[in-house]
Every structure is written in structure tokens, then in C-alpha cells.
Design a protein around this motif. Structure first.
Motif, PDB file in Angstrom:
ATOM      1  N   ALA A 270       9.557  -1.180  -8.780  1.00 33.36           N
ATOM      2  CA  ALA A 270      10.344  -2.308  -8.278  1.00 33.36           C
ATOM      3  C   ALA A 270      10.072  -2.535  -6.791  1.00 33.36           C
ATOM      4  O   ALA A 270       9.898  -3.686  -6.352  1.00 33.36           O
ATOM      5  N   LEU A 271      10.016  -1.460  -5.999  1.00 31.49           N
ATOM      6  CA  LEU A 271       9.710  -1.591  -4.571  1.00 31.49           C
ATOM      7  C   LEU A 271       8.306  -2.151  -4.361  1.00 31.49           C
ATOM      8  O   LEU A 271       8.064  -2.950  -3.450  1.00 31.49           O
ATOM      9  N   GLN A 272       7.390  -1.737  -5.210  1.00 30.76           N
ATOM     10  CA  GLN A 272       6.034  -2.266  -5.139  1.00 30.76           C
ATOM     11  C   GLN A 272       6.047  -3.769  -5.413  1.00 30.76           C
ATOM     12  O   GLN A 272       5.287  -4.538  -4.802  1.00 30.76           O
ATOM     13  N   GLY A 273       6.915  -4.200  -6.320  1.00 28.85           N
ATOM     14  CA  GLY A 273       7.059  -5.620  -6.608  1.00 28.85           C
ATOM     15  C   GLY A 273       7.528  -6.412  -5.406  1.00 28.85           C
ATOM     16  O   GLY A 273       7.179  -7.590  -5.249  1.00 28.85           O
ATOM     17  N   VAL A 274       8.341  -5.780  -4.523  1.00 33.48           N
ATOM     18  CA  VAL A 274       8.783  -6.446  -3.296  1.00 33.48           C
ATOM     19  C   VAL A 274       7.570  -6.784  -2.421  1.00 33.48           C
ATOM     20  O   VAL A 274       7.437  -7.905  -1.911  1.00 33.48           O
ATOM     21  N   GLY A 275       6.678  -5.795  -2.237  1.00 36.11           N
ATOM     22  CA  GLY A 275       5.481  -6.036  -1.438  1.00 36.11           C
ATOM     23  C   GLY A 275       4.609  -7.118  -2.043  1.00 36.11           C
ATOM     24  O   GLY A 275       4.115  -8.009  -1.340  1.00 36.11           O
ATOM     25  N   ALA A 276       4.426  -7.077  -3.364  1.00 37.72           N
ATOM     26  CA  ALA A 276       3.601  -8.081  -4.037  1.00 37.72           C
ATOM     27  C   ALA A 276       4.229  -9.466  -3.940  1.00 37.72           C
ATOM     28  O   ALA A 276       3.519 -10.472  -3.827  1.00 37.72           O
ATOM     29  N   ALA A 277       5.574  -9.524  -3.961  1.00 36.31           N
ATOM     30  CA  ALA A 277       6.271 -10.811  -3.916  1.00 36.31           C
ATOM     31  C   ALA A 277       6.046 -11.539  -2.605  1.00 36.31           C
ATOM     32  O   ALA A 277       6.124 -12.772  -2.545  1.00 36.31           O
ATOM     33  N   VAL A 278       5.794 -10.810  -1.546  1.00 40.21           N
ATOM     34  CA  VAL A 278       5.529 -11.430  -0.248  1.00 40.21           C
ATOM     35  C   VAL A 278       4.035 -11.655  -0.056  1.00 40.21           C
ATOM     36  O   VAL A 278       3.607 -12.654   0.526  1.00 40.21           O
TER      37      VAL A 278
ATOM     38  N   SER B  54       0.827  -1.211   0.000  1.00 43.76           N
ATOM     39  CA  SER B  54       0.000   0.000   0.000  1.00 43.76           C
ATOM     40  C   SER B  54       0.859   1.259   0.000  1.00 43.76           C
ATOM     41  O   SER B  54       0.589   2.216  -0.745  1.00 43.76           O
ATOM     42  N   LEU B  55       1.904   1.277   0.828  1.00 41.97           N
ATOM     43  CA  LEU B  55       2.749   2.479   0.924  1.00 41.97           C
ATOM     44  C   LEU B  55       3.587   2.698  -0.332  1.00 41.97           C
ATOM     45  O   LEU B  55       3.792   3.835  -0.762  1.00 41.97           O
ATOM     46  N   THR B  56       4.068   1.610  -0.941  1.00 42.24           N
ATOM     47  CA  THR B  56       4.857   1.785  -2.166  1.00 42.24           C
ATOM     48  C   THR B  56       3.962   2.208  -3.340  1.00 42.24           C
ATOM     49  O   THR B  56       4.449   2.840  -4.280  1.00 42.24           O
ATOM     50  N   SER B  57       2.689   1.885  -3.281  1.00 38.18           N
ATOM     51  CA  SER B  57       1.756   2.382  -4.299  1.00 38.18           C
ATOM     52  C   SER B  57       1.703   3.906  -4.259  1.00 38.18           C
ATOM     53  O   SER B  57       1.576   4.576  -5.292  1.00 38.18           O
ATOM     54  N   LEU B  58       1.811   4.454  -3.055  1.00 38.97           N
ATOM     55  CA  LEU B  58       1.842   5.912  -2.891  1.00 38.97           C
ATOM     56  C   LEU B  58       3.074   6.500  -3.578  1.00 38.97           C
ATOM     57  O   LEU B  58       2.996   7.546  -4.240  1.00 38.97           O
ATOM     58  N   LEU B  59       4.206   5.812  -3.455  1.00 40.23           N
ATOM     59  CA  LEU B  59       5.439   6.282  -4.104  1.00 40.23           C
ATOM     60  C   LEU B  59       5.310   6.274  -5.624  1.00 40.23           C
ATOM     61  O   LEU B  59       5.788   7.173  -6.300  1.00 40.23           O
ATOM     62  N   VAL B  60       4.668   5.250  -6.164  1.00 35.42           N
ATOM     63  CA  VAL B  60       4.486   5.163  -7.617  1.00 35.42           C
ATOM     64  C   VAL B  60       3.648   6.341  -8.107  1.00 35.42           C
ATOM     65  O   VAL B  60       3.989   7.017  -9.084  1.00 35.42           O
ATOM     66  N   GLY B  61       2.543   6.600  -7.427  1.00 33.94           N
ATOM     67  CA  GLY B  61       1.666   7.695  -7.837  1.00 33.94           C
ATOM     68  C   GLY B  61       2.326   9.056  -7.752  1.00 33.94           C
ATOM     69  O   GLY B  61       1.978   9.975  -8.498  1.00 33.94           O
ATOM     70  N   ALA B  62       3.309   9.192  -6.855  1.00 31.43           N
ATOM     71  CA  ALA B  62       3.975  10.483  -6.658  1.00 31.43           C
ATOM     72  C   ALA B  62       5.231  10.649  -7.516  1.00 31.43           C
ATOM     73  O   ALA B  62       5.902  11.688  -7.443  1.00 31.43           O
ATOM     74  N   ALA B  63       5.573   9.670  -8.351  1.00 29.73           N
ATOM     75  CA  ALA B  63       6.818   9.695  -9.123  1.00 29.73           C
ATOM     76  C   ALA B  63       6.916  10.932 -10.010  1.00 29.73           C
ATOM     77  O   ALA B  63       5.955  11.334 -10.666  1.00 29.73           O
ATOM     78  N   GLN B  64       8.139  11.528 -10.058  1.00 32.93           N
ATOM     79  CA  GLN B  64       8.375  12.739 -10.842  1.00 32.93           C
ATOM     80  C   GLN B  64       9.363  12.537 -11.990  1.00 32.93           C
ATOM     81  O   GLN B  64       9.463  13.392 -12.860  1.00 32.93           O
TER      82      GLN B  64
ATOM     83  N   ASP C 262      -8.525   9.530 -17.605  1.00 33.69           N
ATOM     84  CA  ASP C 262      -9.355  10.506 -18.323  1.00 33.69           C
ATOM     85  C   ASP C 262      -9.756  11.678 -17.427  1.00 33.69           C
ATOM     86  O   ASP C 262      -9.671  12.845 -17.816  1.00 33.69           O
ATOM     87  N   LEU C 263     -10.222  11.370 -16.214  1.00 36.08           N
ATOM     88  CA  LEU C 263     -10.820  12.389 -15.355  1.00 36.08           C
ATOM     89  C   LEU C 263      -9.810  13.087 -14.453  1.00 36.08           C
ATOM     90  O   LEU C 263      -9.987  14.260 -14.122  1.00 36.08           O
ATOM     91  N   VAL C 264      -8.776  12.367 -14.032  1.00 37.49           N
ATOM     92  CA  VAL C 264      -7.810  12.957 -13.090  1.00 37.49           C
ATOM     93  C   VAL C 264      -6.392  12.852 -13.671  1.00 37.49           C
ATOM     94  O   VAL C 264      -5.862  13.791 -14.233  1.00 37.49           O
ATOM     95  N   SER C 265      -5.778  11.695 -13.497  1.00 38.31           N
ATOM     96  CA  SER C 265      -4.414  11.442 -13.962  1.00 38.31           C
ATOM     97  C   SER C 265      -4.150   9.951 -13.832  1.00 38.31           C
ATOM     98  O   SER C 265      -4.818   9.256 -13.053  1.00 38.31           O
ATOM     99  N   TRP C 266      -3.158   9.452 -14.560  1.00 36.54           N
ATOM    100  CA  TRP C 266      -2.778   8.047 -14.414  1.00 36.54           C
ATOM    101  C   TRP C 266      -2.321   7.745 -12.996  1.00 36.54           C
ATOM    102  O   TRP C 266      -2.357   6.597 -12.549  1.00 36.54           O
ATOM    103  N   ARG C 267      -1.895   8.768 -12.265  1.00 35.59           N
ATOM    104  CA  ARG C 267      -1.388   8.583 -10.897  1.00 35.59           C
ATOM    105  C   ARG C 267      -2.474   8.166  -9.915  1.00 35.59           C
ATOM    106  O   ARG C 267      -2.210   7.457  -8.945  1.00 35.59           O
ATOM    107  N   ALA C 268      -3.690   8.631 -10.146  1.00 27.41           N
ATOM    108  CA  ALA C 268      -4.764   8.431  -9.174  1.00 27.41           C
ATOM    109  C   ALA C 268      -5.064   6.951  -8.939  1.00 27.41           C
ATOM    110  O   ALA C 268      -5.439   6.552  -7.837  1.00 27.41           O
ATOM    111  N   GLY C 269      -4.897   6.129  -9.973  1.00 23.51           N
ATOM    112  CA  GLY C 269      -5.175   4.703  -9.817  1.00 23.51           C
ATOM    113  C   GLY C 269      -4.291   4.053  -8.766  1.00 23.51           C
ATOM    114  O   GLY C 269      -4.738   3.163  -8.029  1.00 23.51           O
ATOM    115  N   PHE C 270      -3.033   4.495  -8.676  1.00 18.07           N
ATOM    116  CA  PHE C 270      -2.124   3.929  -7.679  1.00 18.07           C
ATOM    117  C   PHE C 270      -2.468   4.416  -6.275  1.00 18.07           C
ATOM    118  O   PHE C 270      -2.298   3.683  -5.301  1.00 18.07           O
TER     119      PHE C 270
END
Length: 498
Positions: A139-147, A119-129, A193-201
Motif C-alpha cells: 500500500a505504501l508503495q502504491g502511494v509512491g506510484a500514485a504520485v 524506491s524506498l518502499t520497494s525495500l520494505l516490500v522485499g523485507a516483509a516478514q 527461481d534463483l534467489v527469492s521472490w523478494r529479490a525482484g523488489f
């Protein structure tokens, strides 16, 4: 995709099916051997399915957002694949270590920890610059999913007895995971469409945190075991796979004979060979070689790698074709996958009933073959292909095939293992899913990059068609694997039983 990339339909019908599961079955045993009450069994299955729903949903959101991500962050066509590959490579490479963590510390404890990390790494993905921030966060999100993924599957196999009860639970697991994939395409398109690709994460954060309380309350804990981590094996598997993918992707841009292509390819082969040697000698390997003693399980691993690799190419290239050639919005592209989603659901909910009347290999072979026929049809794309006959109808066949194939394929990968190997078997199922997806996507991307017509729309259509032809070839190989490995093995097992 996910994986697992497994498609199905609507939540209301699925809840009814899960309820039917527990009404028709005797109470399932927990990890401690005591029967679960029917209501508790429904809640356990719901929590497990919801967690995997998050993992699949997250990866699907990316597909409809790829054109927007490319425009926002300046990715090249081949570089764009790393948004998916960074996630699935780490996911696949560390899955076995994640499965081992569940065996050593208890699957519920590990499940809760990984839920928070994901959940927390999803926040990092959405905030990527930047590009590297985005790839690193994935990749960090993949660590969480791997466990998270192997712990969820282990809890499911330990909570439902092998046989009819587990077949129904596996069907629900596969169907809800598929719902995540389908829903992710629509949600990804809607928020892009309505917000940004980031919102999904960002959606993963409140959902994941909200799941912690019911998981603590209802999931059974498993016994902790003495042992240690095979860190060397996990690192060799991850780095070896990553090096292979890096070399294949680089070949698209600089050629197969360039040092920057040859060196990582050779390094990847060497590290994977060392991985096999380490696993043979390790006292407590992350991949116990006895898992491959079953011809059926080995066949399931090979088939899954080929099948999910083909499906990853399908989602990656079809989503871009719909937006770049048809000039549809991300939401329209997501909705365009609904024919596959709905048909997938219809067939997936029938799998438990079919398995009572027909053999598992027959259902599996039929599903893979239907998917292959649909993929061959879809691969005929060009800029003038009509959606109804050139995209929607092939998707119907692909959806029917996937609905039939994934539950029996998952069951064949985990059936018959000792309790001590439950985590390793679950991890291996997910590992071949993810590694197969990453390797296949890199190969299909390299194939697509060889096509050029000099016109943007025609190029995209031709590249998509070439990649989907490659997916059809992978599916043909998957059919062969089922017929050569799984069908004879299951027949022998049945004869012994009789």
C-alpha cells in the motif's frame, strides 16, 4: 496490470524507434514554450519511460511470485489477491491527489520526490516478514506510484506537441511500459527461481536512486500554480473503492448476504456517491467535472477501466495456471508470456504509422476486439490443454490487440485538455486504470471461487477458465464502449475540424 499492464518487446529496437521519433519531428515545446533539442527530447522521453517502466515492472514481478509468496506466508486463495489489490487501490485512489501535487508544486519536483519514495518502499516490500507487513508495504508503495505516474505522463504531454510528435511519444511510452510488464514476468520468475521472490523488489532501489541525477539534469520544470488539495475527495475515492473491493472479496469466502460483505459494499457505494458530490462543489476538485464534457475522453475512461480490469485477471490467473497445473517453475511461467510480448511489440511500434492512415477509434476498436477473441480462446483451459494451441496462440491475439489498443486509448484520455487540467487528466487516466484493475480482479476472484470440482489441478484450471471468461465479458463491454462513445465523438470532432 499495470494498468497499466502494457506489453512490448526489446530495448534495442525501442531506442531506435525513439531516435526515429526525434529525427522525424520538429523540436517539441517544453513547458515554458521553448523548443527542445532533439537529443534532449530523447533523454526526456527515456527518463519518463524508465520511471513508468519501474512502476509496471514492480507489479508484474508479483504475478510469477504469487505461488511462492502463498507458500512462504500462508495466504489463502482469496487473500492472495490483496497483494495486488493493496497496491492498485492506493495507487488508483491517490493518483488524482498525486496529479494535483504536480500542478501545485511543479511536476519535476514531485516526480523526483515520488521516485525516491517508490524506491524506498520497494525495500520494505522485499523485507516483509508477515502478511500484514507485506500488504501494508505494498500500500505504501502504491502511494509512491500514485504520485510518480501522473507526473511522468504530464511531463510527457507537456514536452511533446499534440499531433504526430505526441502520438509517437505516446506509442513509445505505452511500448516501454509494456516492456516493463513483460520483463517483470521474466525477472520475477528468474529471481524467484534463483534467489527469492523478494529479490525482484530490491532491484527497484538502485535503479530508482540512479535515475535521480539525470532527472534533475534533463527534465523540464513546470510552473507552480496556486491552489489547495482536495483531500476529502481523495480520501473518499480511495476508501470507497477499497470498501467495494473488500466486500466483493469477502463475498467469496462468506457469501453475499453476510453483514461483513453487505456493510462494506454499502459503505463503498455511499462514499463514492459522496465523492461525486464533493467534486461538484469543491472550488478546486481533484476531478474537474469538465474533463467528462468530452464524449471521447469519457469513453476512453470507461474503456480503459474495462480493458485493464480484463488484463489484470488475465495475468493473475494465467500465471497461477502455468505454475499450478503445468507445474512449471516461476521462470518458465514468465517465459511462457513471451509470445504475447513479442507480438505486442511488433504491433505497438506500428501504431504511429497506422494512426496516420486510419482513424484512432478504428485502431482502438480493432485492438480491443482482437484481445477479446484471444481471451475467449484462452478461457477454454482445462488440465489437459496443450500450451502451444491452448495458451501460446491465444496470447498472440491478446498481444496483438494490446499493442494496437493502449497508445490510442491513452491519447484519447488526455487529448484536448487545457494546460491547467493536464495533471488531472493524466491522473484520471491512471486512476481508472488502477481502480478498474482492482475492482475487476476482486469480481473475477469471486467468480473463480464459486468453481469447485474436488481435485486441485482441475479446480485451478476450472477457476482460471471461469475468471478468463469473465475477462472476455469485460472486453466485450469495452468494444461496445468504443463503438458507442468514442467512434461517434471522434467523427463529430473530425466534421467540426473540416
Amino acid at each position: 496490470m499495470g494498468a497499466a499492464l502494457e506489453y512490448d518487446g526489446t530495448g534495442d529496437v525501442r531506442v531506435g524507434h525513439v531516435a526515429d521519433l526525434v529525427r522525424k519531428q520538429s523540436a517539441a515545446p517544453t513547458a515554458e514554450g521553448a523548443p527542445e533539442a532533439p537529443v534532449r527530447a530523447v533523454l526526456i522521453l527515456a527518463i519518463i519511460c524508465m520511471s513508468y517502466f519501474m512502476v509496471i515492472l514492480d507489479n508484474s514481478i508479483v504475478f510469477t511470485g504469487l505461488p511462492q509468496i502463498r507458500a512462504d506466508m500462508g495466504f489463502s486463495e482469496t487473500g492472495l489477491s490483496w497483494i495486488t489489490n493493496a497496491y492498485v487501490l492506493v495507487f488508483g485512489g491517490l493518483l488524482l491527489l498525486g496529479a494535483r501535487a504536480g500542478d501545485l508544486f511543479g511536476h519535476r519536483r514531485v516526480f523526483l520526490f515520488s521516485l525516491v519514495v517508490f524506491s524506498l518502499t520497494s525495500l520494505l516490500v522485499g523485507a516483509a516478514q508477515t502478511q500484514w507487513w507485506l500488504i501494508g508495504a505494498r500500500a505504501l508503495q502504491g502511494v509512491g506510484a500514485a504520485v510518480l505516474a501522473p507526473s511522468a505522463l504530464s511531463l510527457l504531454t507537456r514536452s511533446f506537441a499534440e499531433g504526430r510528435a505526441r502520438n509517437r511519444a505516446m506509442a513509445a511510452y505505452s511500448a516501454v511500459a509494456g516492456l516493463g510488464a513483460a520483463f517483470g514476468l521474466v525477472v520475477g520468475g528468474l529471481v524467484a527461481d534463483l534467489v527469492s521472490w523478494r529479490a525482484g523488489f530490491f532491484l527497484n532501489v538502485p535503479v530508482g536512486i540512479a535515475m535521480v541525477v539525470p532527472a534533475v539534469r534533463f527534465l523540464p520544470e513546470t510552473a507552480r500554480r496556486r491552489g489547495r488539495f482536495d483531500v476529502a475527495g481523495a480520501l473518499l475515492a480511495t476508501l470507497g473503492s477499497t470498501a467495494l473491493v473488500f466486500g466483493i472479496v469477502d463475498a467469496s469466502d462468506i457469501g453475499w448476504t453476510a453483514p461483513a460483505t453487505v456493510i462494506p459494499l454499502v459503505a463503498g457505494v455511499v462514499m463514492l456517491a459522496l465523492f461525486a458530490r464533493v467534486e461538484r462543489r469543491a472550488a478546486q476538485p481533484i476531478v474537474p467535472l469538465r474533463l467528462f464534457a468530452s464524449r471521447e475522453r469519457s469513453g476512453a475512461y470507461v474503456t480503459r477501466m474495462l480493458y485493464m480490469g480484463a488484463m489484470m485477471g488475465f495475468f493473475f490467473f494465467t500465471a497461477q495456471f502455468l505454475q499450478s497445473v503445468y507445474h512449471w517453475t516461476p521462470l518458465q511461467a514468465g517465459l511462457a508470456f513471451l509470445p504475447m510480448t513479442l507480438v505486442n511489440f511488433v504491433f505497438a511500434v506500428q501504431v504511429p504509422r497506422l494512426l496516420e492512415r486510419a482513424s484512432r477509434p478504428l485502431v482502438l476498436a480493432t485492438g480491443v476486439a482482437l484481445t477479446m477473441v484471444g481471451m475467449v480462446w484462452l478461457s477454454r483451459l482445462d488440465p489437459h490443454t496443450p500450451y502451444l494451441t491452448g495458451v501460446a496462440l491465444p496470447m498472440v491475439l491478446i498481444g496483438a490487440g494490446q499493442g494496437l489498443a493502449l497508445a490510442p486509448l491513452t491519447s484519447s484520455g488526455v487529448d484536448g485538455v487545457a494546460p491547467a487540467d493536464a495533471g488531472a487528466a493524466s491522473g484520471l487516466v491512471n486512476t481508472v486504470h488502477q481502480i478498474g484493475s482492482a475492482l475487476s480482479l476482486s469480481i473475477l476472484t469471486a467468480v473463480a471461487a464459486t468453481v469447485s470440482t474436488g481435485h486441485v489441478a482441475t479446480d485451478i484450471a476450472a477457476r482460471s477458465g471461469a475468471a478468463l471468461t469473465g475477462s472476455a465479458v469485460l472486453l466485450a463491454l469495452a468494444v461496445v464502449a468504443v463503438l458507442i462513445l468514442i467512434v461517434p465523438a471522434r467523427a463529430t470532432r473530425t466534421e467540426r475540424f473540416l
